[in-house]
Design a protein around this motif. Structure first.
Motif, PDB file in Angstrom:
ATOM      1  N   ILE A 184      -9.947  17.479   4.422  1.00 46.74           N
ATOM      2  CA  ILE A 184     -10.408  16.525   3.410  1.00 46.74           C
ATOM      3  C   ILE A 184      -9.296  15.550   3.062  1.00 46.74           C
ATOM      4  O   ILE A 184      -9.514  14.341   2.950  1.00 46.74           O
ATOM      5  N   VAL A 185      -8.093  16.071   2.885  1.00 46.57           N
ATOM      6  CA  VAL A 185      -6.947  15.206   2.593  1.00 46.57           C
ATOM      7  C   VAL A 185      -6.762  14.173   3.699  1.00 46.57           C
ATOM      8  O   VAL A 185      -6.612  12.973   3.446  1.00 46.57           O
ATOM      9  N   ASP A 186      -6.796  14.638   4.938  1.00 50.88           N
ATOM     10  CA  ASP A 186      -6.601  13.748   6.081  1.00 50.88           C
ATOM     11  C   ASP A 186      -7.711  12.704   6.178  1.00 50.88           C
ATOM     12  O   ASP A 186      -7.449  11.517   6.416  1.00 50.88           O
ATOM     13  N   SER A 187      -8.950  13.122   5.966  1.00 44.91           N
ATOM     14  CA  SER A 187     -10.082  12.201   6.105  1.00 44.91           C
ATOM     15  C   SER A 187     -10.134  11.190   4.966  1.00 44.91           C
ATOM     16  O   SER A 187     -10.471  10.015   5.178  1.00 44.91           O
ATOM     17  N   ILE A 188      -9.818  11.616   3.739  1.00 44.87           N
ATOM     18  CA  ILE A 188      -9.798  10.656   2.635  1.00 44.87           C
ATOM     19  C   ILE A 188      -8.639   9.680   2.816  1.00 44.87           C
ATOM     20  O   ILE A 188      -8.763   8.489   2.507  1.00 44.87           O
ATOM     21  N   ASN A 189      -7.517  10.165   3.339  1.00 43.54           N
ATOM     22  CA  ASN A 189      -6.403   9.249   3.613  1.00 43.54           C
ATOM     23  C   ASN A 189      -6.819   8.196   4.642  1.00 43.54           C
ATOM     24  O   ASN A 189      -6.516   7.005   4.492  1.00 43.54           O
ATOM     25  N   ARG A 190      -7.531   8.621   5.677  1.00 44.41           N
ATOM     26  CA  ARG A 190      -8.017   7.683   6.697  1.00 44.41           C
ATOM     27  C   ARG A 190      -9.016   6.692   6.075  1.00 44.41           C
ATOM     28  O   ARG A 190      -9.001   5.497   6.385  1.00 44.41           O
ATOM     29  N   PHE A 191      -9.865   7.200   5.200  1.00 53.00           N
ATOM     30  CA  PHE A 191     -10.818   6.355   4.485  1.00 53.00           C
ATOM     31  C   PHE A 191     -10.090   5.306   3.648  1.00 53.00           C
ATOM     32  O   PHE A 191     -10.456   4.131   3.644  1.00 53.00           O
ATOM     33  N   ARG A 192      -9.023   5.719   2.952  1.00 52.32           N
ATOM     34  CA  ARG A 192      -8.240   4.798   2.121  1.00 52.32           C
ATOM     35  C   ARG A 192      -7.651   3.670   2.968  1.00 52.32           C
ATOM     36  O   ARG A 192      -7.712   2.495   2.605  1.00 52.32           O
TER      37      ARG A 192
END
Length: 257
Positions: free
Chosen positions: A78-86
């Protein structure tokens, strides 16, 4: 699922600028990964909430160890995917940041970047972890509704790795409306606390705001389609050598969504 079959993100115009198309594709998949990981994380935490911690056998139970690893796998995913989203949202071509409060979203999710950077540069972080008595993957805390009718809940903490001090307890969700059965999921690592529940909610809200603004623009254009899946079925003759299959033996099926 947060991204429905009729989402404009799945029906981008065939004549859309290729750069913008790739950004929007990247955003959609980042959100789908967040959605999947968070749903699975809640299911895993729900199972872990009911473990009998007085049972000595759970310490060597493979299924329990797998559940705990799965929880951290999904939390950090989740951390990695939200960072990518950001990253993608911040640089999305032709997006008017002021219309979607992008700056506010970036500020509110800054701990995502800090946690992501921490695990991306682990060798350089080890000394800091030693000095602050922290572990690599941190702790997960959450609140489980055990019996909604009787208003009974359970505060849970799961630590990853070897700890030199007591973990403490998860904060009780005083004054909050709790989503049954799992809520208030917090990942604490590298000196930062990240409420995954809140970060996921913020990412979903921003995605849906952009989705609504995108809908009128794609309705009037021919869609390019999104995703494909290919199957190649092979039929062997009785005499066929499996190392040399002729083209007559191949059957290809492509599903274009």
């Amino acid at each position: 699922m947060i991204v429905q079959a009729n989402s404009p993100f799945r029906h981008l115009p065939v004549n859309l600028d290729r750069r913008q198309t790739l950004f929007l594709d990247g955003i959609r998949y980042a959100v789908e990964m967040i959605d999947l990981a968070y749903a699975r994380l809640r299911q895993t935490l729900h199972q872990l909430s009911y473990l009998d911690l007085t049972n000595e056998h759970i310490k060597s139970d493979d299924s329990v160890m797998a559940l705990r690893a799965t929880a951290f796998l999904d939390a950090w995913s989740i951390v990695d995917s939200i960072n990518r989203f950001r990253v993608l949202i911040e640089q999305l071509p032709k997006l008017k940041k002021r219309d979607f409060n992008i700056d506010s979203f970036m500020r509110d999710t800054i701990n995502i970047l800090k946690l992501r950077n921490g695990v991306q540069h682990l060798p350089g972080e080890i000394q800091k972890l030693i000095q602050n008595n922290l572990t690599v993957w941190g702790t997960l805390s959450w609140f489980t509704v055990i019996d909604a009718q009787e208003q009974i809940g359970r505060s849970c903490v799961l630590g990853a790795g070897t700890f030199n001090q007591h973990l403490g307890m998860a904060k009780l969700p005083v004054g909050k409306t709790i989503r049954v059965p799992i809520d208030c999921v917090v990942l604490s690592a590298h000196g930062y606390d990240l409420e995954l529940t809140l970060a996921v909610d913020r990412a979903f809200k921003l995605f849906q705001d952009i989705e609504r603004s995108l809908a009128p623009q794609v309705e009037v254009h021919k869609p390019a389609g999104a995703d494909f899946q290919m199957h190649i079925d092979v039929k062997f003759s009785d005499e066929a050598d499996t190392s040399s299959i002729t083209t007559e033996n191949l059957y290809i099926t492509v599903d274009r969504v």
